[in-house]
Scaffold this motif. Structure first.
Motif, PDB file in Angstrom:
ATOM      1  N   LYS A 269       0.815  -1.218   0.000  1.00 60.75           N
ATOM      2  CA  LYS A 269       0.000   0.000   0.000  1.00 60.75           C
ATOM      3  C   LYS A 269       0.850   1.269   0.000  1.00 60.75           C
ATOM      4  CE  LYS A 269      -3.920  -2.147   2.379  1.00 60.75           C
ATOM      5  NZ  LYS A 269      -4.821  -2.080   3.571  1.00 60.75           N
ATOM      6  N   LYS A 270       1.930   1.257   0.761  1.00 58.23           N
ATOM      7  CA  LYS A 270       2.740   2.463   0.921  1.00 58.23           C
ATOM      8  C   LYS A 270       3.930   2.523  -0.018  1.00 58.23           C
ATOM      9  CE  LYS A 270       1.553   2.762   5.837  1.00 58.23           C
ATOM     10  NZ  LYS A 270       2.085   2.814   7.223  1.00 58.23           N
ATOM     11  N   GLY A 271       4.269   1.405  -0.659  1.00 66.58           N
ATOM     12  CA  GLY A 271       5.415   1.386  -1.550  1.00 66.58           C
ATOM     13  C   GLY A 271       6.727   1.235  -0.792  1.00 66.58           C
ATOM     14  N   TRP A 272       7.819   1.698  -1.397  1.00 63.77           N
ATOM     15  CA  TRP A 272       9.125   1.613  -0.771  1.00 63.77           C
ATOM     16  C   TRP A 272       9.210   2.531   0.438  1.00 63.77           C
ATOM     17  CZ3 TRP A 272      12.651  -1.982  -1.715  1.00 63.77           C
ATOM     18  CH2 TRP A 272      12.590  -2.681  -2.915  1.00 63.77           C
ATOM     19  N   LEU A 273      10.048   2.138   1.381  1.00 64.52           N
ATOM     20  CA  LEU A 273      10.221   2.925   2.585  1.00 64.52           C
ATOM     21  C   LEU A 273      10.707   4.330   2.256  1.00 64.52           C
ATOM     22  CD1 LEU A 273      10.150   2.865   5.685  1.00 64.52           C
ATOM     23  CD2 LEU A 273      12.531   2.104   5.629  1.00 64.52           C
ATOM     24  N   ASN A 274      11.668   4.433   1.343  1.00 67.02           N
ATOM     25  CA  ASN A 274      12.146   5.714   0.828  1.00 67.02           C
ATOM     26  C   ASN A 274      12.909   5.442  -0.470  1.00 67.02           C
ATOM     27  OD1 ASN A 274      14.707   4.736   1.777  1.00 67.02           O
ATOM     28  ND2 ASN A 274      14.259   5.623   3.780  1.00 67.02           N
ATOM     29  N   ASP A 275      13.339   6.508  -1.114  1.00 70.59           N
ATOM     30  CA  ASP A 275      14.055   6.367  -2.384  1.00 70.59           C
ATOM     31  C   ASP A 275      15.388   5.665  -2.200  1.00 70.59           C
ATOM     32  OD1 ASP A 275      11.964   7.680  -3.606  1.00 70.59           O
ATOM     33  OD2 ASP A 275      12.928   9.660  -3.509  1.00 70.59           O
ATOM     34  N   GLU A 276      16.028   5.869  -1.067  1.00 73.65           N
ATOM     35  CA  GLU A 276      17.308   5.219  -0.817  1.00 73.65           C
ATOM     36  C   GLU A 276      17.167   3.699  -0.754  1.00 73.65           C
ATOM     37  OE1 GLU A 276      16.170   7.792   0.748  1.00 73.65           O
ATOM     38  OE2 GLU A 276      17.630   9.395   0.353  1.00 73.65           O
ATOM     39  N   ALA A 277      16.086   3.217  -0.121  1.00 71.05           N
ATOM     40  CA  ALA A 277      15.864   1.765  -0.038  1.00 71.05           C
ATOM     41  C   ALA A 277      15.633   1.168  -1.418  1.00 71.05           C
ATOM     42  CB  ALA A 277      14.671   1.476   0.873  1.00 71.05           C
ATOM     43  N   LYS A 278      14.887   1.881  -2.259  1.00 69.93           N
ATOM     44  CA  LYS A 278      14.644   1.397  -3.622  1.00 69.93           C
ATOM     45  C   LYS A 278      15.932   1.364  -4.420  1.00 69.93           C
ATOM     46  CE  LYS A 278      11.916   2.363  -7.774  1.00 69.93           C
ATOM     47  NZ  LYS A 278      10.924   3.279  -8.388  1.00 69.93           N
ATOM     48  N   SER A 279      16.738   2.423  -4.313  1.00 67.67           N
ATOM     49  CA  SER A 279      18.005   2.472  -5.031  1.00 67.67           C
ATOM     50  C   SER A 279      18.954   1.385  -4.550  1.00 67.67           C
ATOM     51  CB  SER A 279      18.640   3.850  -4.845  1.00 67.67           C
ATOM     52  OG  SER A 279      19.908   3.901  -5.449  1.00 67.67           O
ATOM     53  N   GLU A 280      18.959   1.141  -3.246  1.00 66.00           N
ATOM     54  CA  GLU A 280      19.815   0.092  -2.697  1.00 66.00           C
ATOM     55  C   GLU A 280      19.399  -1.278  -3.209  1.00 66.00           C
ATOM     56  OE1 GLU A 280      21.665  -0.128   1.607  1.00 66.00           O
ATOM     57  OE2 GLU A 280      19.664  -1.012   1.607  1.00 66.00           O
ATOM     58  N   TYR A 281      18.099  -1.518  -3.284  1.00 67.15           N
ATOM     59  CA  TYR A 281      17.609  -2.810  -3.793  1.00 67.15           C
ATOM     60  C   TYR A 281      18.031  -3.014  -5.243  1.00 67.15           C
ATOM     61  CZ  TYR A 281      14.317  -6.607  -4.766  1.00 67.15           C
ATOM     62  OH  TYR A 281      13.758  -7.806  -5.129  1.00 67.15           O
ATOM     63  N   GLU A 282      17.958  -1.964  -6.048  1.00 65.65           N
ATOM     64  CA  GLU A 282      18.380  -2.070  -7.447  1.00 65.65           C
ATOM     65  C   GLU A 282      19.871  -2.359  -7.547  1.00 65.65           C
ATOM     66  OE1 GLU A 282      17.148   1.624  -9.068  1.00 65.65           O
ATOM     67  OE2 GLU A 282      15.022   1.067  -9.221  1.00 65.65           O
ATOM     68  N   ASN A 283      20.673  -1.746  -6.680  1.00 75.47           N
ATOM     69  CA  ASN A 283      22.118  -2.019  -6.674  1.00 75.47           C
ATOM     70  C   ASN A 283      22.400  -3.461  -6.270  1.00 75.47           C
ATOM     71  OD1 ASN A 283      22.662   0.613  -7.412  1.00 75.47           O
ATOM     72  ND2 ASN A 283      22.919   1.309  -5.292  1.00 75.47           N
ATOM     73  N   ILE A 284      21.619  -3.990  -5.330  1.00 78.09           N
ATOM     74  CA  ILE A 284      21.805  -5.381  -4.904  1.00 78.09           C
ATOM     75  C   ILE A 284      21.519  -6.330  -6.065  1.00 78.09           C
ATOM     76  CG2 ILE A 284      20.891  -7.178  -3.390  1.00 78.09           C
ATOM     77  CD1 ILE A 284      20.396  -4.989  -1.304  1.00 78.09           C
ATOM     78  N   ILE A 285      20.432  -6.071  -6.774  1.00 79.32           N
ATOM     79  CA  ILE A 285      20.093  -6.927  -7.924  1.00 79.32           C
ATOM     80  C   ILE A 285      21.188  -6.862  -8.985  1.00 79.32           C
ATOM     81  CG2 ILE A 285      18.465  -7.219  -9.827  1.00 79.32           C
ATOM     82  CD1 ILE A 285      16.247  -6.364  -7.983  1.00 79.32           C
ATOM     83  N   HIS A 286      21.691  -5.663  -9.236  1.00 81.30           N
ATOM     84  CA  HIS A 286      22.757  -5.503 -10.239  1.00 81.30           C
ATOM     85  C   HIS A 286      24.013  -6.250  -9.812  1.00 81.30           C
ATOM     86  CE1 HIS A 286      25.089  -3.648 -13.406  1.00 81.30           C
ATOM     87  NE2 HIS A 286      25.978  -3.214 -12.512  1.00 81.30           N
ATOM     88  N   HIS A 287      24.343  -6.216  -8.533  1.00 80.32           N
ATOM     89  CA  HIS A 287      25.515  -6.917  -8.030  1.00 80.32           C
ATOM     90  C   HIS A 287      25.355  -8.420  -8.206  1.00 80.32           C
ATOM     91  CE1 HIS A 287      28.479  -8.486  -5.173  1.00 80.32           C
ATOM     92  NE2 HIS A 287      29.073  -7.308  -5.222  1.00 80.32           N
ATOM     93  N   LYS A 288      24.169  -8.932  -7.945  1.00 84.44           N
ATOM     94  CA  LYS A 288      23.939 -10.371  -8.100  1.00 84.44           C
ATOM     95  C   LYS A 288      24.006 -10.781  -9.564  1.00 84.44           C
ATOM     96  CE  LYS A 288      20.517 -13.999  -7.779  1.00 84.44           C
ATOM     97  NZ  LYS A 288      19.094 -14.352  -7.602  1.00 84.44           N
ATOM     98  N   GLU A 289      23.433  -9.982 -10.456  1.00 80.79           N
ATOM     99  CA  GLU A 289      23.449 -10.315 -11.885  1.00 80.79           C
ATOM    100  C   GLU A 289      24.871 -10.401 -12.409  1.00 80.79           C
ATOM    101  OE1 GLU A 289      21.078  -7.304 -13.626  1.00 80.79           O
ATOM    102  OE2 GLU A 289      19.148  -8.261 -13.148  1.00 80.79           O
ATOM    103  N   GLU A 290      25.740  -9.514 -11.957  1.00 77.59           N
ATOM    104  CA  GLU A 290      27.143  -9.581 -12.379  1.00 77.59           C
ATOM    105  C   GLU A 290      27.805 -10.853 -11.869  1.00 77.59           C
ATOM    106  OE1 GLU A 290      28.972  -6.050 -10.973  1.00 77.59           O
ATOM    107  OE2 GLU A 290      28.274  -4.800 -12.650  1.00 77.59           O
ATOM    108  N   ALA A 291      27.517 -11.243 -10.633  1.00 79.85           N
ATOM    109  CA  ALA A 291      28.116 -12.459 -10.081  1.00 79.85           C
ATOM    110  C   ALA A 291      27.611 -13.697 -10.805  1.00 79.85           C
ATOM    111  CB  ALA A 291      27.813 -12.546  -8.588  1.00 79.85           C
ATOM    112  N   VAL A 292      26.321 -13.730 -11.144  1.00 79.77           N
ATOM    113  CA  VAL A 292      25.755 -14.876 -11.863  1.00 79.77           C
ATOM    114  C   VAL A 292      26.363 -14.972 -13.252  1.00 79.77           C
ATOM    115  CG1 VAL A 292      23.640 -15.792 -12.879  1.00 79.77           C
ATOM    116  CG2 VAL A 292      23.610 -14.904 -10.552  1.00 79.77           C
ATOM    117  N   ALA A 293      26.494 -13.848 -13.950  1.00 79.25           N
ATOM    118  CA  ALA A 293      27.069 -13.857 -15.294  1.00 79.25           C
ATOM    119  C   ALA A 293      28.512 -14.356 -15.270  1.00 79.25           C
ATOM    120  CB  ALA A 293      27.004 -12.450 -15.889  1.00 79.25           C
ATOM    121  N   LYS A 294      29.256 -14.005 -14.225  1.00 76.98           N
ATOM    122  CA  LYS A 294      30.640 -14.454 -14.122  1.00 76.98           C
ATOM    123  C   LYS A 294      30.715 -15.961 -13.923  1.00 76.98           C
ATOM    124  CE  LYS A 294      34.854 -13.718 -11.440  1.00 76.98           C
ATOM    125  NZ  LYS A 294      35.475 -12.981 -10.301  1.00 76.98           N
TER     126      LYS A 294
END
Length: 419
Positions: A269-294
């Motif tokens: 209902k409320k969405g992300w806690l704040n913009d920083e949490a959303k940006s951090e989640y996107e960085n985490i996903i990007h970090h995992k994708e790089e590790a999987v590709a390697k």
């Protein structure tokens, strides 16, 4: 007869103007009173309208204050147990926390015990005397099954008590500040918090908060907390307990670390806690994708276990701050055992460690001690035998002791072969 009637009419005709001239005030009062008279039909319409308004817009009652937490759920479950049984607690392996329904009941009971038993004239948990902590343990044992001889289990309990003690002091401190503690200490002192244990505790805390050193420390801590841009939507429930409730009951499959992070920072209902949490989640996903590709480029197969480990590594790499020493908190996990607590983790895997395991360990230690004793007795017998057969054996032993331990070992081995 008609003359009498005529005379009466003449008298009345003369007296009426005199009455009018004498009583203008009474006449005006009568007119005002008549103007205030409301017809019965009008009064009936107004009464019906008032009734309709009262029905359409009921009076709002003042909000009811919440009473003290009595932990009725735990009391009911305890009363339904067989005679002599108590509520069991389930530990989350590797972390300092309890999970399941009983974890909430235990947290509520701890809040009651801390407020009623633990004095607030200590400003560090480690400085609280052992007899007070033992009293709190005994209070908790009234309903819950505490394994007092289990070091790991009691480490969980002590950690939970410490956190509740800190939270209770924080709530009392917030009440003091809200009532003008920093600007008008005398007014705040006169408004003691209702669930404070005693007036003595309240006055002691007020004295402590009014100190200049305490004020400086409090202002610095508020400044530090204000820098935290990414918090959590997890509430009072621990991360381990969130994982427990998110686990699939049929397959016993735990949630992935990404699912836990998403749960703690996003609301439908409320969405992300704040913009920083959303940006951090996107960085985490990007970090995992790089590790999987390697790993894929190296020909490594990605299993479910590997995927979870990659997610943990991604969360720690993005969220965790670099520290020179291991703390008691791990990102995505919560409070964990420190290095000095690792010796207790062998018993932390099961929900209720069996006393038979401890008994088996004690038996093993006793067996080793018995073997060592027998070995020493055998060595003494060998020395006595060699001394009786070879009178100069002791002098030879002393010479070899001066020459080196290796010569002594060789001598003993030769003697053993003779036997």
């Amino acid at each position: 007869m008609w003359k009498f009637v005529f005379l009466v009419m003449m008298v009345l005709t003369r007296t009426m103007p005199e009455e009018d001239s004498r009583g203008p005030t009474n006449q005006s009062v009568a007119i005002e009173s008549a103007s205030n008279i409301v017809p019965r039909s009008t009064r009936r319409r107004k009464r019906n309208a008032a009734t309709t308004t009262a029905v359409d817009q009921p009076q709002v009652e003042p909000p009811k204050r919440r009473g003290p937490n009595l932990n009725l759920s735990a009391t009911k479950d305890f009363e339904n147990l067989p005679e002599g049984s108590k509520i069991d607690l389930t530990m989350a392996g590797g972390t300092k926390g309890f999970v399941g329904k009983t974890a909430t009941q235990f947290a509520n009971e701890i809040g009651i015990v801390v407020c009623s038993v633990c004095p607030m004239n200590y400003h560090k948990w480690d400085s609280i005397p052992a007899d007070i902590k033992n009293l709190m343990y005994e209070k908790l044992q009234g309903k819950f099954n505490l394994l007092r001889t289990d070091k790991a289990f009691m480490g969980y309990v002590d950690n939970r008590l410490r956190r509740q003690w800190t939270r209770t002091r924080g709530e009392v401190s917030a009440h003091w500040k809200m009532n003008g503690g920093k600007t008008n200490p005398l007014l705040a002192r006169s408004m003691m918090k209702s669930n404070c244990r005693s007036l003595e505790d309240w006055n002691h805390l007020c004295d402590y908060w009014e100190l200049e050193s305490t004020r400086k420390y409090s202002d610095q801590m508020e400044l530090n907390r204000g820098k935290q841009v990414i918090a959590s939507r997890g509430g009072s429930r621990s991360i381990a307990n969130h994982v427990f409730h998110m686990t699939n009951r049929e397959t016993q499959t735990p949630p992935s670390p990404f699912e836990v992070y998403y749960k703690l920072h996003y609301n439908a209902k409320k969405g992300w806690l704040n913009d920083e949490a959303k940006s951090e989640y996107e960085n985490i996903i990007h970090h995992k994708e790089e590790a999987v590709a390697k790993l894929i480029s190296e020909g490594t197969t990605i299993t479910t276990t590997t995927d979870h480990e990659l997610e943990k590594e991604a969360i720690e790499s993005v969220c965790a701050k670099e520290k020179t020493t291991k703390s008691a908190w791990k990102v995505g996990v919560g409070p964990v055992f420190r290095k000095k607590d690792f010796w207790m983790t062998s018993e932390a895997g099961s929900s209720q460690p069996s006393s038979r395991e401890a008994e088996a360990l004690r038996n093993k230690v006793a067996l080793l001690e018995e073997k060592l004793k027998q070995s020493n007795e055998k060595s003494e017998k060998v020395l006595m035998f060699m001394s009786s057969k070879f009178p100069d054996f002791e002098s030879s032993i002393s010479a070899h002791m001066r020459g080196g331990a290796n010569d002594l070992d060789g001598q003993l081995n030769d003697n053993d072969s003779l036997i």
